[in-house]
Design a protein around this motif. Structure first.
Motif, PDB file in Angstrom:
ATOM      1  N   THR A 112     -12.064   8.307  -6.501  1.00 30.79           N
ATOM      2  CA  THR A 112     -11.417   7.681  -5.305  1.00 30.79           C
ATOM      3  C   THR A 112     -10.294   6.951  -5.605  1.00 30.79           C
ATOM      4  O   THR A 112      -9.648   7.106  -6.907  1.00 30.79           O
ATOM      5  CB  THR A 112     -12.340   7.010  -4.420  1.00 30.79           C
ATOM      6  N   ALA A 113      -9.508   6.320  -4.729  1.00 27.75           N
ATOM      7  CA  ALA A 113      -8.133   5.793  -4.719  1.00 27.75           C
ATOM      8  C   ALA A 113      -8.021   4.677  -3.985  1.00 27.75           C
ATOM      9  O   ALA A 113      -8.684   4.444  -2.861  1.00 27.75           O
ATOM     10  CB  ALA A 113      -7.020   6.675  -4.569  1.00 27.75           C
ATOM     11  N   PRO A 114      -7.464   3.475  -4.177  1.00 26.53           N
ATOM     12  CA  PRO A 114      -7.333   2.506  -3.321  1.00 26.53           C
ATOM     13  C   PRO A 114      -6.005   2.748  -2.322  1.00 26.53           C
ATOM     14  O   PRO A 114      -5.411   3.696  -2.471  1.00 26.53           O
ATOM     15  CB  PRO A 114      -6.542   1.285  -4.403  1.00 26.53           C
ATOM     16  N   PRO A 115      -6.007   1.919  -1.331  1.00 29.77           N
ATOM     17  CA  PRO A 115      -4.897   2.082  -0.473  1.00 29.77           C
ATOM     18  C   PRO A 115      -3.656   2.215  -1.059  1.00 29.77           C
ATOM     19  O   PRO A 115      -3.315   1.681  -2.399  1.00 29.77           O
ATOM     20  CB  PRO A 115      -4.800   0.888   0.366  1.00 29.77           C
ATOM     21  N   PRO A 116      -2.648   2.928  -0.331  1.00 29.18           N
ATOM     22  CA  PRO A 116      -1.446   2.936  -1.265  1.00 29.18           C
ATOM     23  C   PRO A 116      -0.579   1.955  -1.564  1.00 29.18           C
ATOM     24  O   PRO A 116      -0.590   0.762  -0.807  1.00 29.18           O
ATOM     25  CB  PRO A 116      -0.495   4.124  -0.467  1.00 29.18           C
ATOM     26  N   GLY A 117       0.384   1.877  -2.756  1.00 31.30           N
ATOM     27  CA  GLY A 117       0.908   0.711  -2.874  1.00 31.30           C
ATOM     28  C   GLY A 117       2.589   0.806  -2.362  1.00 31.30           C
ATOM     29  O   GLY A 117       2.558   1.766  -1.345  1.00 31.30           O
ATOM     30  N   ARG A 118       3.325  -0.136  -2.852  1.00 32.44           N
ATOM     31  CA  ARG A 118       4.436  -0.180  -2.191  1.00 32.44           C
ATOM     32  C   ARG A 118       5.403   1.057  -2.114  1.00 32.44           C
ATOM     33  O   ARG A 118       6.226   1.167  -1.164  1.00 32.44           O
ATOM     34  CB  ARG A 118       5.135  -1.354  -2.857  1.00 32.44           C
ATOM     35  N   GLY A 119       5.399   1.716  -3.286  1.00 28.51           N
ATOM     36  CA  GLY A 119       6.337   3.008  -3.364  1.00 28.51           C
ATOM     37  C   GLY A 119       5.893   4.036  -2.496  1.00 28.51           C
ATOM     38  O   GLY A 119       6.740   5.160  -2.067  1.00 28.51           O
ATOM     39  N   ALA A 120       4.696   3.980  -1.768  1.00 28.41           N
ATOM     40  CA  ALA A 120       4.171   4.985  -0.718  1.00 28.41           C
ATOM     41  C   ALA A 120       4.205   4.417   0.560  1.00 28.41           C
ATOM     42  O   ALA A 120       3.512   4.936   1.441  1.00 28.41           O
ATOM     43  CB  ALA A 120       2.870   5.630  -1.374  1.00 28.41           C
TER      44      ALA A 120
END
Length: 309
Positions: A186-194
């Protein structure tokens, strides 16, 4: 991809152990999260002391209590008396000043049992530092959840993955509980770049996960680079808390007080020491004194000496 790894430091709170994650000398905050403890896991024998945190004050923050096992009775000077159980949220906003206690109910104490959970403090933005104190309790129905293919995810607070929890947060943040079966990705919520959050971290409560090409185990926080978009893989069944948000600015933390200025900290210290902060009506026979005075229980302030800050 990874900015920093923080190992929880064990703290004995008188027969009950916590893992202190934030604040850390190299990383004071992640988004607005300024304090994070893992409480337990512990197994209390019937009649054991269990949780017994006497009334104490806070300013400038919201507290978020979340349990995996056990039960804690919360009381505060807003008039709230509320038991919290696994999967529920107790959210208390201190603002200009609140006093609360956290204890094990006498019946639960007589029975004994497990205790395991997370305690987080979220620093308030400048415009909310001096709001009136408040308390909110939210059951599981108030927290969006998803379950599929060995992944369970619950949005405890804030906004993430297109969902919003009911907890009344004061600034942009997210707090997610993952339960991962072995092999789940799975993946965390998107970061600043996204276009997502500026600051994010993963805390491994139990189990073992792989982030990028590195493996992390229980008691470790992985602080992500702002633009990182990692895949998280469970190497074995794991519990992970995913958290972050937007920074609220520099904060001073002293004892139970969080503030944007030393003057606010000093005023809160003086008010608590002088008995000017009202104790919870249903728990007003003792309190925790300031660290610079004797640590034994003291008599409660006289009623005519107390008032809400």
């Amino acid at each position: 991809m990874i900015d920093l790894v923080i190992n929880a430091r064990k703290k004995d709170l008188g027969g009950f152990e916590v893992g202190r994650v934030l604040p850390f000398h190299q990383r004071r905050m992640v988004g607005p999260f300024i304090f994070l403890d893992q409480m337990g896991p512990a197994e209390f024998a019937p009649g054991a002391e269990a949780i017994n945190v006497r009334p104490h004050p806070h300013i400038g923050l919201s507290t978020l209590t979340y349990l995996f096992e056990g039960e804690i009775m919360h009381r505060d000077n807003t008039g709230a008396t509320q038991a919290i159980r696994p999967g529920e949220v107790n959210w208390m906003t201190a603002g200009k000043g609140v006093v609360h206690s956290e204890r094990t109910d006498p019946l639960k104490k007589s029975q004994g049992g497990p205790m395991h959970g997370m305690q987080a403090w979220i620093a308030l933005p400048l415009e909310s530092e001096d709001v009136d104190p408040s308390f909110h309790h939210h059951g599981e129905a108030d927290q969006p959840a998803y379950e599929n293919g060995g992944l369970f995810a619950r949005l405890v607070a804030g906004e993430a993955y297109g969902a919003k929890a009911a907890v009344p947060v004061s600034s942009p943040l997210f707090y997610v509980h993952w339960e991962l079966a072995e092999g789940v990705r799975t993946a965390p919520p998107p970061g600043r770049g996204a276009g997502g959050y500026s600051e994010r971290a993963l805390y491994v409560v139990r189990g073992e996960v792989e982030v990028g090409d590195q493996t992390f185990h229980e008691g470790q926080m992985i602080v992500l680079e702002p633009a990182a978009e990692p895949t998280v893989t469970a190497k074995r069944p794991s519990t992970v808390m995913v958290l972050g948000g937007e920074p609220v600015g520099e904060r001073i933390i002293w004892w139970n007080f969080v503030a944007s200025s030393q003057a606010k900290i000093d005023a809160a210290k003086a008010d608590w020491k002088a008995g000017r902060m009202k104790l919870p009506t249903e728990d007003d026979l003792e309190f925790i004194p300031l660290p610079d005075v004797p640590s034994t229980p003291e008599p409660a302030p006289k009623p005519d000496q107390t008032h809400p800050v």
